[in-house]
Design a protein around this motif. Structure first.
Motif, PDB file in Angstrom:
ATOM      1  N   LEU A  28      94.561  33.024  84.150  1.00 15.41           N
ATOM      2  CA  LEU A  28      95.901  33.185  84.719  1.00 15.41           C
ATOM      3  C   LEU A  28      96.000  34.316  85.734  1.00 15.41           C
ATOM      4  CD1 LEU A  28      98.214  32.654  81.599  1.00 15.41           C
ATOM      5  CD2 LEU A  28      97.447  30.985  83.296  1.00 15.41           C
ATOM      6  N   GLY A  29      94.991  35.148  85.804  1.00 19.03           N
ATOM      7  CA  GLY A  29      94.998  36.225  86.795  1.00 19.03           C
ATOM      8  C   GLY A  29      95.940  37.364  86.476  1.00 19.03           C
ATOM      9  N   LEU A  30      96.239  37.560  85.184  1.00 18.65           N
ATOM     10  CA  LEU A  30      97.124  38.658  84.793  1.00 18.65           C
ATOM     11  C   LEU A  30      96.357  39.980  84.779  1.00 18.65           C
ATOM     12  CD1 LEU A  30      98.901  37.010  81.713  1.00 18.65           C
ATOM     13  CD2 LEU A  30      99.613  36.953  84.118  1.00 18.65           C
ATOM     14  N   ARG A  31      97.093  41.061  84.927  1.00 13.80           N
ATOM     15  CA  ARG A  31      96.513  42.381  84.695  1.00 13.80           C
ATOM     16  C   ARG A  31      96.313  42.542  83.193  1.00 13.80           C
ATOM     17  NH1 ARG A  31      99.630  47.601  83.593  1.00 13.80           N
ATOM     18  NH2 ARG A  31      97.969  49.131  83.440  1.00 13.80           N
ATOM     19  N   LEU A  32      95.147  43.021  82.768  1.00 15.94           N
ATOM     20  CA  LEU A  32      94.849  43.187  81.355  1.00 15.94           C
ATOM     21  C   LEU A  32      94.696  44.652  80.994  1.00 15.94           C
ATOM     22  CD1 LEU A  32      92.246  40.347  80.674  1.00 15.94           C
ATOM     23  CD2 LEU A  32      94.745  40.249  80.585  1.00 15.94           C
ATOM     24  N   THR A  33      95.237  45.002  79.849  1.00 18.70           N
ATOM     25  CA  THR A  33      95.071  46.334  79.288  1.00 18.70           C
ATOM     26  C   THR A  33      95.070  46.179  77.779  1.00 18.70           C
ATOM     27  OG1 THR A  33      95.928  48.608  79.292  1.00 18.70           O
ATOM     28  CG2 THR A  33      97.550  46.831  79.310  1.00 18.70           C
ATOM     29  N   GLY A  34      94.917  47.290  77.042  1.00 16.66           N
ATOM     30  CA  GLY A  34      94.942  47.167  75.592  1.00 16.66           C
ATOM     31  C   GLY A  34      94.322  48.356  74.890  1.00 16.66           C
ATOM     32  N   LEU A  35      94.159  48.195  73.581  1.00 21.11           N
ATOM     33  CA  LEU A  35      93.528  49.204  72.739  1.00 21.11           C
ATOM     34  C   LEU A  35      92.214  48.674  72.203  1.00 21.11           C
ATOM     35  CD1 LEU A  35      96.561  50.432  70.589  1.00 21.11           C
ATOM     36  CD2 LEU A  35      95.445  51.694  72.439  1.00 21.11           C
ATOM     37  N   CYS A  36      91.291  49.593  71.954  1.00 21.17           N
ATOM     38  CA  CYS A  36      89.970  49.222  71.462  1.00 21.17           C
ATOM     39  C   CYS A  36      89.520  50.251  70.433  1.00 21.17           C
ATOM     40  CB  CYS A  36      88.993  49.184  72.643  1.00 21.17           C
ATOM     41  SG  CYS A  36      87.259  49.066  72.198  1.00 21.17           S
ATOM     42  N   ASP A  37      88.985  49.799  69.292  1.00 21.06           N
ATOM     43  CA  ASP A  37      88.384  50.719  68.330  1.00 21.06           C
ATOM     44  C   ASP A  37      87.005  51.128  68.842  1.00 21.06           C
ATOM     45  OD1 ASP A  37      90.601  50.149  66.835  1.00 21.06           O
ATOM     46  OD2 ASP A  37      89.547  48.902  65.357  1.00 21.06           O
ATOM     47  N   GLU A  38      86.657  52.378  68.648  1.00 26.17           N
ATOM     48  CA  GLU A  38      85.377  52.884  69.164  1.00 26.17           C
ATOM     49  C   GLU A  38      84.205  52.039  68.678  1.00 26.17           C
ATOM     50  OE1 GLU A  38      84.210  57.347  69.963  1.00 26.17           O
ATOM     51  OE2 GLU A  38      83.815  56.839  67.872  1.00 26.17           O
ATOM     52  N   GLY A  39      84.247  51.621  67.413  1.00 25.67           N
ATOM     53  CA  GLY A  39      83.151  50.837  66.868  1.00 25.67           C
ATOM     54  C   GLY A  39      83.034  49.442  67.443  1.00 25.67           C
ATOM     55  N   GLU A  40      84.086  48.971  68.087  1.00 26.92           N
ATOM     56  CA  GLU A  40      84.090  47.624  68.670  1.00 26.92           C
ATOM     57  C   GLU A  40      83.936  47.652  70.186  1.00 26.92           C
ATOM     58  OE1 GLU A  40      83.965  45.498  66.508  1.00 26.92           O
ATOM     59  OE2 GLU A  40      85.108  46.127  64.757  1.00 26.92           O
ATOM     60  N   GLN A  41      83.648  48.805  70.743  1.00 31.79           N
ATOM     61  CA  GLN A  41      83.644  48.950  72.192  1.00 31.79           C
ATOM     62  C   GLN A  41      82.613  48.050  72.867  1.00 31.79           C
ATOM     63  OE1 GLN A  41      83.767  53.057  73.295  1.00 31.79           O
ATOM     64  NE2 GLN A  41      84.392  52.626  75.392  1.00 31.79           N
ATOM     65  N   GLY A  42      81.504  47.789  72.170  1.00 33.05           N
ATOM     66  CA  GLY A  42      80.483  46.917  72.749  1.00 33.05           C
ATOM     67  C   GLY A  42      81.001  45.520  73.025  1.00 33.05           C
ATOM     68  N   PHE A  43      81.793  44.971  72.095  1.00 32.55           N
ATOM     69  CA  PHE A  43      82.386  43.643  72.314  1.00 32.55           C
ATOM     70  C   PHE A  43      83.285  43.657  73.542  1.00 32.55           C
ATOM     71  CE2 PHE A  43      81.836  43.407  67.572  1.00 32.55           C
ATOM     72  CZ  PHE A  43      80.926  42.364  67.568  1.00 32.55           C
ATOM     73  N   TYR A  44      84.073  44.718  73.673  1.00 32.22           N
ATOM     74  CA  TYR A  44      84.977  44.835  74.808  1.00 32.22           C
ATOM     75  C   TYR A  44      84.204  44.970  76.112  1.00 32.22           C
ATOM     76  CZ  TYR A  44      89.314  45.165  72.139  1.00 32.22           C
ATOM     77  OH  TYR A  44      90.405  44.876  71.346  1.00 32.22           O
ATOM     78  N   ASP A  45      83.198  45.823  76.123  1.00 36.04           N
ATOM     79  CA  ASP A  45      82.426  46.037  77.350  1.00 36.04           C
ATOM     80  C   ASP A  45      81.836  44.719  77.852  1.00 36.04           C
ATOM     81  OD1 ASP A  45      83.001  48.721  77.192  1.00 36.04           O
ATOM     82  OD2 ASP A  45      81.036  49.318  76.435  1.00 36.04           O
ATOM     83  N   ARG A  46      81.216  43.969  76.945  1.00 33.53           N
ATOM     84  CA  ARG A  46      80.578  42.712  77.352  1.00 33.53           C
ATOM     85  C   ARG A  46      81.601  41.663  77.749  1.00 33.53           C
ATOM     86  NH1 ARG A  46      77.415  44.423  73.027  1.00 33.53           N
ATOM     87  NH2 ARG A  46      78.568  43.146  71.512  1.00 33.53           N
ATOM     88  N   GLY A  47      82.662  41.523  76.946  1.00 32.54           N
ATOM     89  CA  GLY A  47      83.664  40.502  77.234  1.00 32.54           C
ATOM     90  C   GLY A  47      84.417  40.762  78.528  1.00 32.54           C
ATOM     91  N   LEU A  48      84.801  42.007  78.759  1.00 30.50           N
ATOM     92  CA  LEU A  48      85.538  42.349  79.971  1.00 30.50           C
ATOM     93  C   LEU A  48      84.653  42.234  81.205  1.00 30.50           C
ATOM     94  CD1 LEU A  48      87.544  45.439  78.644  1.00 30.50           C
ATOM     95  CD2 LEU A  48      88.373  43.090  78.941  1.00 30.50           C
ATOM     96  N   ARG A  49      83.392  42.609  81.058  1.00 34.14           N
ATOM     97  CA  ARG A  49      82.478  42.505  82.194  1.00 34.14           C
ATOM     98  C   ARG A  49      82.298  41.047  82.614  1.00 34.14           C
ATOM     99  NH1 ARG A  49      79.115  45.951  80.446  1.00 34.14           N
ATOM    100  NH2 ARG A  49      77.818  44.523  79.252  1.00 34.14           N
ATOM    101  N   ARG A  50      82.148  40.158  81.629  1.00 37.14           N
ATOM    102  CA  ARG A  50      81.998  38.725  81.954  1.00 37.14           C
ATOM    103  C   ARG A  50      83.230  38.180  82.662  1.00 37.14           C
ATOM    104  NH1 ARG A  50      79.872  38.247  76.721  1.00 37.14           N
ATOM    105  NH2 ARG A  50      81.833  37.335  75.993  1.00 37.14           N
TER     106      ARG A  50
END
Length: 205
Positions: free
Chosen positions: A86-108
């Motif tokens: 949809l091309g929306l601006r994305l933001t949010g919260l992330c737990d430090e222990g889950e940061q790897g999932f976020y890094d990979r998912g957001l990069r893709r």
């Protein structure tokens, strides 16, 4: 009349493998410009409560808060709501222990990672540290959960654990408790006590 709840439901259906058409139509009709990705419903309760305390109507501002049901879903939600979808601006919260999932998912999904704010353990831990263990225990007492709390801390597994860790674990021992206390703990914060990740997230919207 369609509302942000309907949009959230449509996004959840899309993320589960359904069609993206209904979500796209609702996003346009509602003027959605930003999606706040959160791991779960307790984070959702906390963000919505703080926004209301500050006089913010996020839906009217075109901001939809989306609980994803777990950090491992971030890649899928980023793809359907971010640039590939949809091309929306994305933001949010992330737990430090889950940061790897976020890094990979957001990069893709080609989503800037700087828009996501990191909690050391999780948001409950941030709120407990901000209020202090004594204040959280007082909230537990006021809510009628004191007996359950006292029973919990007498368990052998809790012996010797820091009070903050005990409180954090207690909030997750009964279905719905984390959600209820996500609201209650934020509601109890003094203006200067808001944890930095949560404060920064609201300021960014």
């Amino acid at each position: 009349m369609a509302d942000m709840g309907a949009f959230r439901d449509a996004v959840g259906g899309w993320a589960s493998g359904g069609s993206g058409g209904p979500a796209g139509e609702l996003a346009e009709r509602l003027g959605v410009r930003t999606a706040v990705l959160l791991e779960g419903a307790s984070d959702f309760a906390a963000v919505e409560t703080l926004a209301a305390r500050r006089g913010r109507d996020l839906a009217a501002e075109g901001v939809c808060v989306v609980p994803m049901g777990g950090a491992m879903s971030v890649g899928r939600y980023a793809e359907i709501l971010g640039p590939p979808g949809l091309g929306l601006r994305l933001t949010g919260l992330c737990d430090e222990g889950e940061q790897g999932f976020y890094d990979r998912g957001l990069r893709r999904a080609r989503v800037p990672q700087r828009g996501f704010f990191v909690c050391v353990a999780d948001l409950e831990d941030e709120l407990i540290r901000a209020l202090g263990a004594a204040e959280v225990e007082e909230i537990i007492r006021a809510e009628g959960d004191l007996r359950a709390w006292q029973t919990f801390v007498r368990q052998p597994a809790q012996h010797g654990r820091p009070r903050q860790q005990q409180l954090r674990r207690f909030l997750g021992t009964k279905k719905g408790r984390k959600i209820r206390y996500g609201h209650l703990l934020v509601d109890a914060l003094a203006p200067g006590q808001v944890p930095t990740p949560l404060d920064d997230l609201l300021a960014s919207l």
